[in-house]
Scaffold this active site. Structure first.
Site, PDB file in Angstrom:
ATOM      1  N   SER A 149       0.852  -1.186   0.000  1.00  0.00           N
ATOM      2  CA  SER A 149       0.000   0.000   0.000  1.00  0.00           C
ATOM      3  C   SER A 149       0.883   1.229   0.000  1.00  0.00           C
ATOM      4  O   SER A 149       2.035   1.188   0.480  1.00  0.00           O
ATOM      5  CB  SER A 149      -0.902   0.018   1.251  1.00  0.00           C
ATOM      6  OG  SER A 149      -1.557   1.263   1.385  1.00  0.00           O
ATOM      7  N   TYR A 164      -1.094  -0.826  10.524  1.00  0.00           N
ATOM      8  CA  TYR A 164      -1.273  -1.026   9.071  1.00  0.00           C
ATOM      9  C   TYR A 164      -0.081  -0.460   8.305  1.00  0.00           C
ATOM     10  O   TYR A 164       0.502  -1.151   7.457  1.00  0.00           O
ATOM     11  CB  TYR A 164      -2.569  -0.349   8.625  1.00  0.00           C
ATOM     12  CG  TYR A 164      -2.884  -0.544   7.158  1.00  0.00           C
ATOM     13  CD1 TYR A 164      -3.260  -1.784   6.670  1.00  0.00           C
ATOM     14  CD2 TYR A 164      -2.815   0.528   6.254  1.00  0.00           C
ATOM     15  CE1 TYR A 164      -3.561  -1.972   5.325  1.00  0.00           C
ATOM     16  CE2 TYR A 164      -3.119   0.355   4.918  1.00  0.00           C
ATOM     17  CZ  TYR A 164      -3.489  -0.897   4.461  1.00  0.00           C
ATOM     18  OH  TYR A 164      -3.777  -1.071   3.129  1.00  0.00           O
TER      19      TYR A 164
END
Length: 260
Positions: A149, A164
């Site tokens: 990501s 995350y």
């Protein structure tokens, strides 16, 4: 020979985690459209079967497997089952993941932290290790694609759950390390870093936190979020012979978000 032939995936088999919805579904459909059969892994039996039917409509074999790969024991058992019953695997896409927790760092428990690392990082490591080992033993190369990501490269403001960002940054570096180790075996290992895409979780985020979603959108030079189908062509490229000389790369697809 047409250049397009280098993108064909006839006779190959894909294993994709989180493959029944969102970005995973679109990558699975694109790779099936390019000629590969698909083993889909996900938690929801209805979406697994629905996506499998779409793949079968393309004339490919679709094998749905229900498993929660965020549970590392279940992930290991899934890999064992796939290799035993549905191998060999030529392409792996480690797509499963998500932030899931929106709490400040000071309030995030160690258990929550570990859960997100298992989902985003350790499942990727485990699937790569187990399926990659079988690729090495088979001796015919392979393709591993890890979905990281842009959150592994930049830190978003006004949002919690920093496990995350940590996990996705580690996925990027793990990709580079595995690429070095396995290049002599003809196995490429690359990472895709999506930016903002209107997947189902982000649609829900948009409804619950419209001001945050709008703020993110204003930071995208191309002016809007991506659509899940935008990721399919990139996955086909990385899975194909067209990308035979690319390994250890981190490919950003974010509408220019990380440029600003």
């Amino acid at each position: 020979m047409s250049i397009l032939n280098r993108f064909r995936l006839n006779g190959r088999r894909l294993l994709i985690t989180g493959g029944s919805r969102g970005l995973g579904k679109e990558m699975a459909l694109a790779i099936a459209d390019a000629g590969a059969d698909v083993v889909l892994v996900g938690r929801d039996p209805e979406s697994l079967e629905a996506t499998s039917e779409e793949i079968r409509s393309l004339g490919r074999i679709a094998t749905p497997i229900q498993a929660n790969v965020g549970d590392l024991n279940a992930c290991s058992q899934m890999c064992e089952k796939v290799l035993k019953d549905h191998g060999p695997i030529d392409i792996v896409i480690n797509n499963v993941g998500g932030r899931r927790i929106d709490v400040p760092l000071t309030e995030q428990s160690l258990e929550q932290w570990q859960t997100i690392l298992d989902l985003n990082l350790n499942s990727t490591i485990l699937c790569t290790r187990e399926i990659g080992k079988a690729m090495i033993e088979r001796g015919q190369g392979g393709r591993i694609i890890n979905v990281a990501s842009v959150s592994g490269m930049v830190v978003h403001r006004s949002i919690g759950g920093r496990s995350y960002e940590t996990a996705k940054a580690a996925v990027i570096q793990f990709t580079r390390a595995a690429a070095v180790d396995w290049a002599p075996h003809g196995i490429t290992v690359n990472a895709i870093c999506p930016g903002g895409f209107m997947t189902e979780p982000n649609v829900r985020w948009c409804e619950q936190n419209p001001e945050i979603i709008d703020s993110f959108r204003r930071q995208i030079p191309m002016g809007d979020y991506g659509q899940p189908e935008d990721l399919g062509p990139l996955a086909v490229y990385l899975a194909s012979d067209a990308a035979r000389y690319m390994t250890g790369a981190t490919l950003v697809i974010d509408g220019g978000f990380t440029l600003t």
